[in-house]
Design an enzyme around this catalytic site. Structure first.
Site, short mmCIF file in Angstrom:
data_model
loop_
_atom_site.label_atom_id
_atom_site.label_comp_id
_atom_site.label_asym_id
_atom_site.label_seq_id
_atom_site.Cartn_x
_atom_site.Cartn_y
_atom_site.Cartn_z
N CYS A 149 3.76 -25.02 42.23
CA CYS A 149 5.16 -24.47 42.58
C CYS A 149 5.45 -23.07 43.07
CB CYS A 149 6.10 -24.88 41.41
SG CYS A 149 6.11 -26.69 40.95
N ASN B 80 12.09 -19.36 40.68
CA ASN B 80 10.28 -19.29 40.82
C ASN B 80 9.86 -17.87 41.29
OD1 ASN B 80 10.19 -21.69 39.49
ND2 ASN B 80 9.56 -22.93 41.47
N GLU C 102 5.49 -28.12 34.20
CA GLU C 102 4.53 -29.05 34.05
C GLU C 102 3.96 -28.70 32.61
OE1 GLU C 102 1.43 -29.64 36.97
OE2 GLU C 102 2.78 -28.99 38.55
N LEU D 219 11.53 -27.98 35.60
CA LEU D 219 10.83 -28.72 34.65
C LEU D 219 9.36 -28.07 34.67
CD1 LEU D 219 11.74 -32.47 35.55
CD2 LEU D 219 12.77 -30.84 33.70
N ARG E 225 -3.98 -27.57 41.12
CA ARG E 225 -3.34 -26.86 42.55
C ARG E 225 -2.97 -25.76 41.98
NH1 ARG E 225 1.40 -30.92 43.78
NH2 ARG E 225 1.22 -31.33 41.64
N VAL F 263 7.92 -34.79 38.35
CA VAL F 263 9.20 -34.41 38.60
C VAL F 263 10.18 -35.91 38.55
CG1 VAL F 263 11.28 -33.48 39.68
CG2 VAL F 263 9.11 -32.25 39.34
C1 UGA Z 1 7.38 -23.52 37.36
C2 UGA Z 1 8.72 -23.17 36.68
O1 UGA Z 1 8.50 -22.47 35.51
C3 UGA Z 1 9.43 -24.40 36.46
O2 UGA Z 1 10.90 -23.85 35.84
C4 UGA Z 1 9.68 -24.97 37.82
O3 UGA Z 1 10.56 -26.17 37.78
C5 UGA Z 1 8.63 -25.48 38.39
O4 UGA Z 1 7.75 -24.34 38.48
C6 UGA Z 1 8.82 -26.05 39.70
O5 UGA Z 1 9.16 -25.46 40.70
O6 UGA Z 1 8.61 -27.44 39.86
P1 UGA Z 1 4.90 -24.55 36.39
O7 UGA Z 1 4.75 -24.58 37.99
O8 UGA Z 1 5.02 -25.79 35.76
O9 UGA Z 1 6.97 -24.34 36.53
O10 UGA Z 1 4.27 -23.27 35.77
P2 UGA Z 1 4.89 -22.21 34.85
O11 UGA Z 1 4.91 -22.42 33.45
O12 UGA Z 1 6.29 -21.60 35.53
O13 UGA Z 1 3.64 -21.32 34.94
C7 UGA Z 1 3.28 -20.68 36.38
C8 UGA Z 1 2.08 -19.90 36.18
O14 UGA Z 1 2.45 -18.57 35.48
C9 UGA Z 1 0.76 -20.57 35.39
O15 UGA Z 1 -0.12 -19.98 36.32
C10 UGA Z 1 0.93 -19.90 34.06
O16 UGA Z 1 -0.35 -19.80 33.53
C11 UGA Z 1 1.44 -18.45 34.61
N1 UGA Z 1 2.18 -17.73 33.31
C12 UGA Z 1 3.12 -18.01 32.95
C13 UGA Z 1 1.36 -16.50 32.96
O17 UGA Z 1 0.42 -16.24 33.27
N2 UGA Z 1 1.99 -15.78 31.89
C14 UGA Z 1 3.23 -16.00 31.37
O18 UGA Z 1 3.66 -15.58 30.34
C15 UGA Z 1 3.91 -17.31 31.88
#
Ligand code: UGA
Length: 464
Positions: free
Chosen positions: A294, A242, A186, A184, A361, A43
């Site tokens: 997150c 989230n 990742e 954001l 993580r 970030v």
């Molecule tokens: C998340 C949020 O999406 C961001 O907006 C936020 O800024 C960030 O946390 C944070 O608080 O810093 P991130 O942790 O990078 O982002 O991951 P996501 O893209 O949200 O995915 C989270 C989990 O859900 C992953 O394990 C992903 O594989 C899973 N996922 C996501 C699914 O299994 N299916 C989906 O359709 C979408």
């Protein structure tokens, strides 16, 4: 006036400080600000280099020597798409620098953006140790008129606690405290920085809010909604986002378990329900469970906050429990194809919690593979980016550098991360080297028909 209308009127009055403005690129010239960003995690580094690209002069402060020297040489200590190029360009343009000395870093800046981590403590609530240490330093060193901007995800009430601390320790009510939560993802953080859906700024000083809005407006090439509100609302917005995202993925994962049983394709159901804008297409991909740095910790803090106030939050609790079941569900899929897990050789593709990151993580791979190993499986895994902690987190696995090696002599392949490279593998070649042609595609990234043609017993999440 009906009761419902009265409530709406009252709530409008209560939130009269809240407003929405469009961050369209301004017509008049804008001055670049001097900014300090504390913390060079994903970030902090994205925010610092993004603001530099906007035309600001940015100092990013990082206390870890190893990380600092990597960044100073233009290298990124973790995998984040497009970030290296951005950092290199902004450093060579002279707008971005990395610094170890916090006092130097905040010298003469208009705003100090705090991006340090707030991981879960043992009890599940957010651990604010790193943040508190910096706040104590800043309370002595910040100058009147400087703005402290909290970008880290912090429990509701934190900004007000900091304000209280500032006034009680050294009479520092002259420092404004603003929340500006980040959204954001990742792996897509650079893209998200330059293409935000919204910017949230929470605080009670109009001047401070305006300054932070301007810092963003300087670089916006298209209109972006800026929501301004009070500190605690901004803090809650981040958690609510989230927790809602985890709930959405949790829902589609449960839907997939039901679809499997009744022979319905979840992907098709998701596509059609998502066409309704009230539901939306995003975050409807079933998988091995949600993880990362997150969603899990924010869900725990959210539940903990509710508990501390006597508000039992049933949905987030159920979402958390359902996620554990999803890990178990994937384990069972492997078991049903491989037969006896004891002595089975399992080839694993993907370890990170999602694609395009090196972050492990709270990756679903950890509980799923740990369970396989505990039950006697031999696990051979490949991941194109997972960082060095793999062996610490999964001591029993054998990591290889070539995806094809995972298949040799294996009883079952298991895809845990949706790296697009896996779709391009020669699945015919893989099938020939396996002992038993089984595959669990826990991300639904492969074409079932193709796999079946190669003789695979194919299992996915909600497409069977
Ligand atoms: C998340 C949020 O999406 C961001 O907006 C936020 O800024 C960030 O946390 C944070 O608080 O810093 P991130 O942790 O990078 O982002 O991951 P996501 O893209 O949200 O995915 C989270 C989990 O859900 C992953 O394990 C992903 O594989 C899973 N996922 C996501 C699914 O299994 N299916 C989906 O359709 C979408």
């Amino acid at each position: 006036m009906k009761e419902r209308d009265k409530n709406i009127e009252n709530s409008k009055k209560d939130s009269s400080a809240d407003s929405l403005e469009s961050a369209s690129p301004l017509s008049g010239p804008l001055r670049g600000e001097k900014i300090c960003v504390i913390g060079a995690g994903f970030v902090g580094t994205v925010t610092a280099s993004g603001f530099a690209r906007f035309g600001h002069e940015v100092v990013c402060v990082e206390k870890d020597d190893k990380r600092l020297s990597l960044l100073r040489s233009g290298r990124i200590p973790f995998y984040e798409r497009d970030l290296e190029q951005l950092v290199k360009t902004e450093m060579s343009g002279g707008r971005l620098m990395f610094e170890s000395d916090l006092e130097k870093g905040i010298e003469g800046v208009k705003a100090v953006f705090l991006t340090v981590g707030t991981p879960s403590s043992n009890g599940g609530r957010a651990d604010l140790t790193a943040l508190q240490e910096i706040i104590s330093f800043l309370s002595k060193k910040m100058k009147p008129g400087q703005i402290l901007v909290i970008k880290s995800t912090v429990p509701v009430g934190t900004a007000n606690m900091i304000k209280k601390y500032f006034s009680e320790n050294g009479n520092r009510a002259d420092i404004e405290v603003v929340n500006n939560p980040e959204f954001l993802r990742e792996g897509n953080a650079v893209y998200d920085f330059f293409n935000p859906h919204r910017i949230v700024i929470g605080g009670n000083s109009t001047g401070a809010i305006e300054t932070i809005s301007h810092i963003y407006k300087m670089g916006m090439t298209r209109p972006v909604p800026i929501f301004t509100t009070n500190n605690e609302t901004a803090e809650m917005i981040k958690y609510a986002s989230n927790v809602y995202l985890a709930t959405k993925v949790g829902f589609v994962n449960e839907l997939a378990r039901l679809c499997d049983r009744v022979g319905v394709n979840t992907m098709e159901v998701a596509r059609v329900i998502g066409a309704d804008p009230r539901i939306g297409q995003e975050f409807l991909n079933p998988g091995p469970g949600w993880g990362g740095s997150c969603l899990p910790k924010d869900l725990r803090e959210f539940i903990g906050l509710g508990d501390s106030l006597g508000v039992s939050l049933h949905i987030p609790r159920a979402v958390s429990e359902a996620n554990l079941r999803q890990f178990e569900h994937v384990y069972r899929k492997v078991k049903s194809l491989a037969g006896d897990i004891k002595g089975a050789r399992i080839g694993v593709l993907g370890l990170t919690f999602k694609a395009n990151t090196s972050d492990l993580r709270e990756s679903p791979a950890i509980p799923i593979l740990t369970r396989l190993i505990e039950n006697g499986a031999e696990v051979i895994a490949y991941d194109p980016a997972a960082d060095g902690e793999v062996i610490d987190l999964l001591p029993g696995i054998h990591r290889v550098d070539d995806p094809y090696e995972t298949a040799v002599g294996s009883d079952c392949m298991l895809i845990l991360t949706e790296w697009s490279d896996f779709q391009l593998l020669d699945w015919g070649r893989i099938s020939e080297t396996m002992k038993n042609k089984n595959i669990v595609d826990a991300r639904n990234i492969l074409a079932p028909e193709l796999l079946k043609r190669y003789g695979f017993n194919y299992a996915s999440i909600g497409q069977n």
